[in-house]
Design an enzyme around this catalytic site. Structure first.
Site, short mmCIF file in Angstrom:
data_model
loop_
_atom_site.label_atom_id
_atom_site.label_comp_id
_atom_site.label_asym_id
_atom_site.label_seq_id
_atom_site.Cartn_x
_atom_site.Cartn_y
_atom_site.Cartn_z
N SER A 72 0.83 -1.20 0.00
CA SER A 72 0.00 0.00 0.00
C SER A 72 0.87 1.26 0.00
CB SER A 72 -0.96 -0.04 1.19
OG SER A 72 -2.02 0.86 1.01
N ASP A 185 -4.99 -4.36 -3.07
CA ASP A 185 -4.08 -4.00 -1.98
C ASP A 185 -3.56 -5.21 -1.23
OD1 ASP A 185 -2.87 -2.92 0.28
OD2 ASP A 185 -4.40 -1.40 0.57
#
Length: 555
Positions: A72, A185
């Site tokens: 991320s 993610d």
């Protein structure tokens, strides 16, 4: 050759391949006394800016970084550093970054609430289109296959694509296609991927966790329950994976909002403090395995200021010129002539490019009402808005226009014209932050108004077609720069006080009015700024009226 000898030869061949395949990502260090030190940067949205400060502490204390693994926001910072950007470069990038300009909220939605095409293009320019094998420091982006749920440490293809996938929070950002698969993610299953560094054969693993602790949660709030549920889902993976780290660094940002992108300086400083606080433990972990290791301070050179500014100018310009999907956007703004809010919808982008057209309603019986409008806007050039309005208490429709210049050093220039009403036209210059402190901001607005005397009531009639005004104001922020999360909005409350002094241009005849109220600066999704206020204005005659303020919010 017999079949048995053939099988024996194949077995020997595969054994040799296994032996000569590098056990670490830094095969150059094989046979030396230097360890491979991996830095694993966890996800945390805006809190991930703290990684920049942490790297500064590493450099100052001679902790080398031979391998980077990121999830991320950690993937963004790791990717930039792996590409050669210095800590100073990254500090400038994140503190001056207009995140909202890189993201878009298209309507109808397509795979996610926020379109991340802009941020990938921006990163691709910063990274010069490089692939993973072209980076000076080995770097792996951790992503999750949306179809299979399997975790992948990506080290192939364009770095910008891998970073975009690694930051694609499901439901918020659309999944990213890589090959024939879609990825999201990595934090969905691996918030702090220390296990990846272990699998790659790193000798010393230093991992950073930005996990949020929930103290005394309010279970009647749906957002709290959702965040806690997501945390519980990944908690088992986090504990298992971080157990492979030699040192787990936890900056003191866990209770700060992950949407607070405007506080990059604060997060960077917290990351630096964490690096200094954990430094004895970090050095001890390295010396435990390599007693003769020498900690030599260093500094990644990065780009010069001139080079960096040229790169950022190019990136911002190209992102601004990217073609965008035909979009239906909400409209929230404020009529600058008569001080009333307007809400509506507009179509923009696609074949309309930077033009927009739509409908809105103004909450004022005489000067508000139903409006259709066409507008055009560019950050570098300003905004033009043409409208046709039908007010509830007027027989004929009203037309008008608004022109707003670009914001220059916080100075905003505006001009308006309207075909009906006591105010025919108005020009103004506003700077709401002439003097600024953490808990107080003072601003000033100057304006000149052209009047229609025949439309003014007897109580307020002024025998001059021109009216000038000065309006200083002060905002007091009891909690300083702190923003409070309210659902998907960050709020910074304030108390407002101000005075407006008006006078005809040809004759000094002061007519003061005073205003007090409360309000709040807002950050929608932590990206889109706004401001709302409610107060009472008291005129010199003793007459008081309620005043509602709303800063235009551009999604």
């Amino acid at each position: 050759m017999s079949r048995q000898k053939l099988w024996d030869g194949l077995i020997v061949f595969f054994l040799l391949c296994a032996l000569i395949t590098p056990a670490t990502v830094n095969a150059e260090k094989a046979g030396t006394s230097e360890p491979t030190i991996a830095l694993v940067l966890g996800g945390g949205s805006a809190r991930g800016f703290s990684h920049v400060g942490l790297i500064r502490a590493f450099e100052e204390n001679g902790i080398p970084i031979d391998l980077l693994v990121g999830t991320s926001m950690g993937s963004i910072v790791a990717g930039l550093y792996a590409a050669g950007y210095s800590v100073d470069n990254m500090t400038e990038i994140v503190t001056d970054l207009d995140t909202a300009a890189l993201l878009d909220i298209p309507m109808p939605l397509g795979g996610g609430v926020v379109d991340t095409t802009g941020i990938q293009h921006y990163l691709d320019i910063l990274l010069e289109g490089r692939t993973y094998d072209q980076l000076p420091i080995p770097f792996y982006s951790v992503i999750v296959n949306l179809g299979t749920g399997r975790e992948l440490a990506l080290h192939d293809g364009k770095v910008s694509t891998g970073i975009r996938a690694s930051m694609s929070i499901p439901g918020i950002f659309p999944p990213v296609q890589i090959g024939d698969q879609y990825y999201v993610d990595g934090g969905l299953k691996n918030q702090v991927p220390a296990n990846v560094a272990a699998d790659l054969g790193a000798d010393v693993i230093l991992a950073v966790s930005l996990e949020k602790d929930f103290q005394d949660p309010n279970h009647r709030r749906i957002m709290t329950n959702i965040r806690m549920s997501l945390t519980a889902m990944v908690e088992g993976y986090t504990q298992m994976n971080t157990s492979m780290a030699d040192v787990l660094i936890v900056p003191e940002v866990a209770l700060d909002s992950s949407m607070d992108y405007q506080r990059a300086d604060y997060f960077i400083e917290q990351g630096y403090k964490a690096g200094i606080a954990y430094m004895p433990e970090i050095k001890e972990a390295i010396l435990a395995k390599y007693p003769d290791f020498e900690f030599v301070p260093y500094k990644q050179p990065g780009y010069s200021k001139i080079e960096l500014h040229q790169i950022l100018r190019t990136a911002n310009k190209e992102v601004a010129n990217l073609p965008k999907r035909f979009t239906l956007k909400p409209e929230f703004n404020f009529d600058s002539d008569y001080s009333f809010p307007r809400i509506g919808l507009k179509f923009t982008h696609g074949p309309l490019s930077w033009f927009g057209m739509g409908y809105r309603y103004g909450f004022h019986p005489q000067e508000g009402g139903h409006e259709v409008f066409v507008d055009w806007g560019r950050d570098r050039w300003g905004t033009v808005d043409l409208y046709l309005r039908m007010s509830p208490e007027r027989e004929k429709p009203t037309y008008g226009f608004y022109i707003g210049g670009p914001v220059i050093e916080r100075l905003t220039l505006e001009g308006t014209y309207v075909s009906q009403g006591p105010k025919a036209w108005q020009v103004s210059a506003t700077n709401n932050a002439l003097i600024e402190y953490p808990r107080a901001v003072a601003g000033l607005a100057l304006r000149v108004t052209g009047l229609r005397l025949e439309e003014m009531d007897e109580e307020t009639k002024i025998q001059d077609h021109l009216l000038m005004a000065a309006a200083p104001q002060v905002q007091i922020f009891p909690w300083g720069n702190e923003y409070f999360p309210v659902g998907m909005v960050l709020a910074r409350p304030y108390v407002l006080g101000g005075v407006t002094v008006e006078s005809p241009v040809t004759e000094l005849k002061l007519d003061p009015s005073f205003r007090v109220g409360v309000g709040s600066e807002l950050q929608f999704f932590g990206l889109y700024p706004g401001d709302v206020s409610l107060g009472v204005e008291v005129k010199s005659t003793g007459k008081s009226t309620w005043k509602f303020g709303l800063k235009s919010i551009k999604f």
